[in-house]
Design an enzyme around this catalytic site. Structure first.
Site, PDB file in Angstrom:
ATOM      1  CE  LYS A   1      -2.448  -0.904   3.767  1.00 24.38           C
ATOM      2  NZ  LYS A   1      -1.871  -2.200   4.198  1.00 24.38           N
TER       3      LYS A   1
ATOM      4  NE  ARG B   1       7.502  -1.019  10.759  1.00 23.25           N
ATOM      5  CZ  ARG B   1       6.408  -0.741  10.044  1.00 23.25           C
ATOM      6  NH1 ARG B   1       6.498   0.029   8.984  1.00 23.25           N
ATOM      7  NH2 ARG B   1       5.242  -1.238  10.379  1.00 23.25           N
TER       8      ARG B   1
END
Ligand code: AMP
Length: 216
Positions: free
Chosen positions: A15, A162
């Site tokens: 996205k 992350r």
């Protein structure tokens, strides 16, 4: 051309990358709830600190907070080229609140673009993703290697994984996606707004297909 678009898909379906390309081409206003929460957390506002607690656990931020943030953003008066909503709505309640916010206005939703991706590929993408600590550029340990391992090609910054890109954390994010967000696909399909695309296609081909759809 003005279009109001919702971008949907599971974590790591692509996205963010698609949003960047669409914004460059069409000049939509990008409304990413994830970005807004992260910015608020960096600024240390009350909203940001509250949201951070949920984000760090891989949970969704409560609907009333999220809906309030989007409502405020949609009423800033700068949506002349339309908007690209990225990461919102994520629950049926959010979708219903959004419908109320935009009903009968020039901000009403035109299309919902859904990126499909199978789970094995999501796991591969997420667990191999590395980010530059300095400039945020994304890499992948197999498909988008930096020239020197662990070092950003663009700025020399350190690459890191992350905390929510581990296989364990991804399981929680996917569970939330399947239980809370996936039902929205039927919701928008029933409204005749949904169009799905295969995110496993090459990124240029995928972008072309989506542009044709938007232009059409
Ligand atoms: P994202 O960058 O879109 O993956 O969002 C990062 C995190 O922000 C999510 O895992 C949630 O904790 C929170 N978040 C973003 N958008 C929403 C939303 N629409 N509803 C609830 N939580 C959200």
């Amino acid at each position: 051309m003005k279009k109001n678009i919702i971008l949907m898909g599971p974590p790591a379906a692509g996205k963010g990358t698609l949003a960047k390309k669409l914004l460059q081409k069409y000049g939509f206003v990008h409304i990413s709830t994830g970005d807004m929460f992260r910015d608020a957390a960096k600024e240390g506002t009350e909203l940001g600190l509250t949201a951070k607690e949920y984000i760090d656990r891989g949970d969704l931020v409560p609907d009333d907070i999220t809906i309030g943030v989007v409502n405020e953003r949609l009423h800033k008066g700068d949506l002349g080229n339309g908007y690209l909503l990225d990461g919102f709505p994520r629950t049926i309640h959010q979708a219903e609140a959004l419908a109320e916010m935009v009903k009968g206005s020039s901000s009403d939703i035109d299309v919902v673009i859904n990126l499909e991706c199978d789970e094995a590929e999501l796991v591969r993408r997420v667990t191999g993703r590395r980010i530059c600590r300095n400039c945020g550029a994304p890499y992948h340990i197999e498909t988008m290697k930096p020239k020197v391992e662990g070092v950003c090609d663009l700025c020399g910054g350190e690459l890191y994984q992350r905390a929510d890109d581990t296989e364990e954390a991804l399981k929680n994010r996917l569970k939330n996606y399947y239980t809370q967000t996936q039902p929205l696909l039927d919701y928008y399909d029933n409204l005749g707004l949904l169009k799905s695309f295969d995110s496993l296609k090459g990124s240029d081909e995928l972008f072309e297909e989506i542009c044709e759809f938007i232009n059409g």
